[in-house]
Design an enzyme around this catalytic site. Structure first.
Site, PDB file in Angstrom:
ATOM      1  N   HIS A 176      -2.836  17.290   6.771  1.00 27.55           N
ATOM      2  CA  HIS A 176      -1.534  18.047   8.302  1.00 27.55           C
ATOM      3  C   HIS A 176      -1.134  16.795   8.721  1.00 27.55           C
ATOM      4  O   HIS A 176      -0.623  17.693   9.831  1.00 27.55           O
ATOM      5  CB  HIS A 176      -2.798  19.028   8.478  1.00 27.55           C
ATOM      6  CG  HIS A 176      -4.223  18.194   9.371  1.00 27.55           C
ATOM      7  ND1 HIS A 176      -5.173  17.778   8.700  1.00 27.55           N
ATOM      8  CD2 HIS A 176      -4.025  17.354  10.706  1.00 27.55           C
ATOM      9  CE1 HIS A 176      -6.440  17.185   9.171  1.00 27.55           C
ATOM     10  NE2 HIS A 176      -5.467  17.307  10.233  1.00 27.55           N
ATOM     11  N   CYS A 231      -1.211  10.206   5.701  1.00 26.73           N
ATOM     12  CA  CYS A 231      -2.214  10.423   6.702  1.00 26.73           C
ATOM     13  C   CYS A 231      -1.891  10.051   7.596  1.00 26.73           C
ATOM     14  O   CYS A 231      -1.008   9.658   7.841  1.00 26.73           O
ATOM     15  CB  CYS A 231      -3.475  10.556   6.309  1.00 26.73           C
ATOM     16  SG  CYS A 231      -4.357   9.606   5.819  1.00 26.73           S
ATOM     17  N   GLY A 236      -7.866   6.544   5.263  1.00 27.81           N
ATOM     18  CA  GLY A 236      -8.465   7.633   4.496  1.00 27.81           C
ATOM     19  C   GLY A 236      -8.180   7.459   3.181  1.00 27.81           C
ATOM     20  O   GLY A 236      -8.801   7.870   1.591  1.00 27.81           O
ATOM     21  N   HIS A 264       1.815  -8.382  -7.263  1.00 26.70           N
ATOM     22  CA  HIS A 264       0.670  -8.760  -6.882  1.00 26.70           C
ATOM     23  C   HIS A 264      -0.340  -7.667  -7.867  1.00 26.70           C
ATOM     24  O   HIS A 264      -1.981  -8.621  -8.459  1.00 26.70           O
ATOM     25  CB  HIS A 264      -0.022  -9.640  -5.834  1.00 26.70           C
ATOM     26  CG  HIS A 264       1.175 -11.019  -5.604  1.00 26.70           C
ATOM     27  ND1 HIS A 264       0.646 -11.210  -4.475  1.00 26.70           N
ATOM     28  CD2 HIS A 264       2.106 -11.390  -6.024  1.00 26.70           C
ATOM     29  CE1 HIS A 264       1.467 -12.441  -5.114  1.00 26.70           C
ATOM     30  NE2 HIS A 264       2.402 -12.674  -5.377  1.00 26.70           N
ATOM     31  N   ASN A 265      -0.236  -6.864  -7.086  1.00 27.77           N
ATOM     32  CA  ASN A 265      -1.754  -6.166  -7.045  1.00 27.77           C
ATOM     33  C   ASN A 265      -1.434  -4.746  -8.814  1.00 27.77           C
ATOM     34  O   ASN A 265      -2.368  -4.178  -8.665  1.00 27.77           O
ATOM     35  CB  ASN A 265      -2.661  -5.109  -6.410  1.00 27.77           C
ATOM     36  CG  ASN A 265      -2.296  -6.024  -4.798  1.00 27.77           C
ATOM     37  OD1 ASN A 265      -1.620  -5.928  -3.820  1.00 27.77           O
ATOM     38  ND2 ASN A 265      -3.205  -7.110  -5.574  1.00 27.77           N
ATOM     39  N   ARG A 298      -1.346 -15.123 -13.475  1.00 29.90           N
ATOM     40  CA  ARG A 298      -2.496 -15.070 -12.683  1.00 29.90           C
ATOM     41  C   ARG A 298      -2.690 -13.495 -12.530  1.00 29.90           C
ATOM     42  O   ARG A 298      -4.452 -13.190 -12.262  1.00 29.90           O
ATOM     43  CB  ARG A 298      -2.760 -15.897 -12.179  1.00 29.90           C
ATOM     44  CG  ARG A 298      -2.389 -15.993 -10.736  1.00 29.90           C
ATOM     45  CD  ARG A 298      -1.830 -16.942  -9.467  1.00 29.90           C
ATOM     46  NE  ARG A 298      -1.136 -17.660  -8.418  1.00 29.90           N
ATOM     47  CZ  ARG A 298       0.653 -17.709  -8.634  1.00 29.90           C
ATOM     48  NH1 ARG A 298       0.740 -18.115  -9.734  1.00 29.90           N
ATOM     49  NH2 ARG A 298       1.169 -17.471  -7.435  1.00 29.90           N
TER      50      ARG A 298
END
Length: 313
Positions: A176, A231, A236, A264-265, A298
């Site tokens: 919201h 949010c 959260g 990288h992720n 890597r």
């Protein structure tokens, strides 16, 4: 090793002991924070690392989390804080927040009862790092309706079955605090030619962010698309989404972190704060998130290690 604590989600847990760790991008920042926290009177366990020799951030996140006992919290530092937060949130009992200022450090404790603070040595200066740590350690959990939401974060999650990747599909969701920002980004994504799935919410009526995160993650798996969660702070949503197997949700604050979370992720969900970043920056982050490919190499080994942490104690 088993995680030796369970934070009671309805209570104000203040910390007496702090476990600190970093990867090779942050040994100087870690050393400074260790000294700072000791100066505040806390018991500190320093997990290193102490040099710039390459290590894998999921290994450090696991070590810090496994050394947290009742009355403890963790502090994790890497280049952006994102890899550490994704890794830590894969472990049971952990609520890890990437923070970039005092406000987010306060809100992650007050609203999300976070027990791990993640920070970026390349995105925040020494003074800001200390301010965030000080705020994190001194802020109590507000409880109330936030306890119900934290309970939903920590509930057992269904196993998602992922379909083939579809880079042209974006799945949007918000609570919201961010429906107007979400609606604007939905229209922006359509203008880019993207296929859009919008799970809501569509008004200022209160909803629980873990429910929205669940809906988005389910659609990401079903469609093979990428997710966008918004949010108030993004914290959260990021924690909630990372609790799902196969989801790597990154809380980003500007185009740099949006780019790095992909590079990288291999993040497949981006999380943003409607109260912490503005509409133009939201669009810049979407652009960076969509246009950046995963580097592999890597980094692929580290992403595999993230997957190995799923549900670990």
């Amino acid at each position: 090793l088993k995680l030796q604590f369970l934070y009671f989600i309805g209570t104000n847990t203040m910390f007496k002991r702090v476990v600190i760790g970093c990867d090779h991008a942050a040994p100087k920042a870690r050393a400074a924070i260790v000294a700072f926290v000791k100066g505040l009177g806390y018991e500190v366990e320093d997990c290193g690392v102490h040099t710039e020799d390459r290590v894998d951030y999921p290994d450090i996140a696991r070590e810090v989390c496994q050394k947290m006992v009742e009355g403890s919290c963790g502090i994790l530092i890497c280049g952006s804080g994102i890899g550490m937060s994704i890794s830590a949130n894969k472990m049971q009992g952990i609520r890890a927040a990437v923070c970039h200022d005092q406000y987010t450090a306060m809100m992650c404790r007050e609203h999300n009862n976070c027990n791990v603070l993640c920070m970026g040595a390349r995105t925040s200066g020494p003074a800001i790092l200390e301010q965030m740590v000080d705020t994190f350690l001194k802020t109590e959990f507000a409880g109330g309706r936030h306890a119900d939401r934290v309970g939903k974060i920590m509930a057992e999650k269904p196993v998602l079955e992922f379909n083939a990747e579809d880079k042209d599909t974006l799945v949007f969701g918000c609570d919201h605090a961010a429906y107007e920002e979400k609606d604007a980004l939905v229209e922006y994504a359509k203008s880019l030619g993207k296929k859009v799935v919008d799970v809501g919410t569509h008004s200022a009526d209160r909803v629980d962010y873990p429910d929205i995160a669940t809906a988005v993650c389910s659609e990401v798996a079903k469609t093979g698309g990428r997710g966008v969660l918004i949010c108030g702070s993004g914290i959260g949503m990021a924690i909630s989404a990372c609790k799902f197997t196969g989801i790597r949700a990154a809380l980003c604050h500007e185009a740099y972190t949006a780019k790095m979370c992909r590079r990288h992720n291999n993040a497949n969900v981006i999380c943003m704060g409607a109260r912490t970043t503005g509409p133009d920056l939201h669009k810049e982050m979407i652009d960076a998130f969509l246009s950046t490919d995963f580097e592999g190499g890597r980094h692929a080994c580290r992403v595999e290690k993230i997957a190995s942490l799923e549900g670990q104690q």
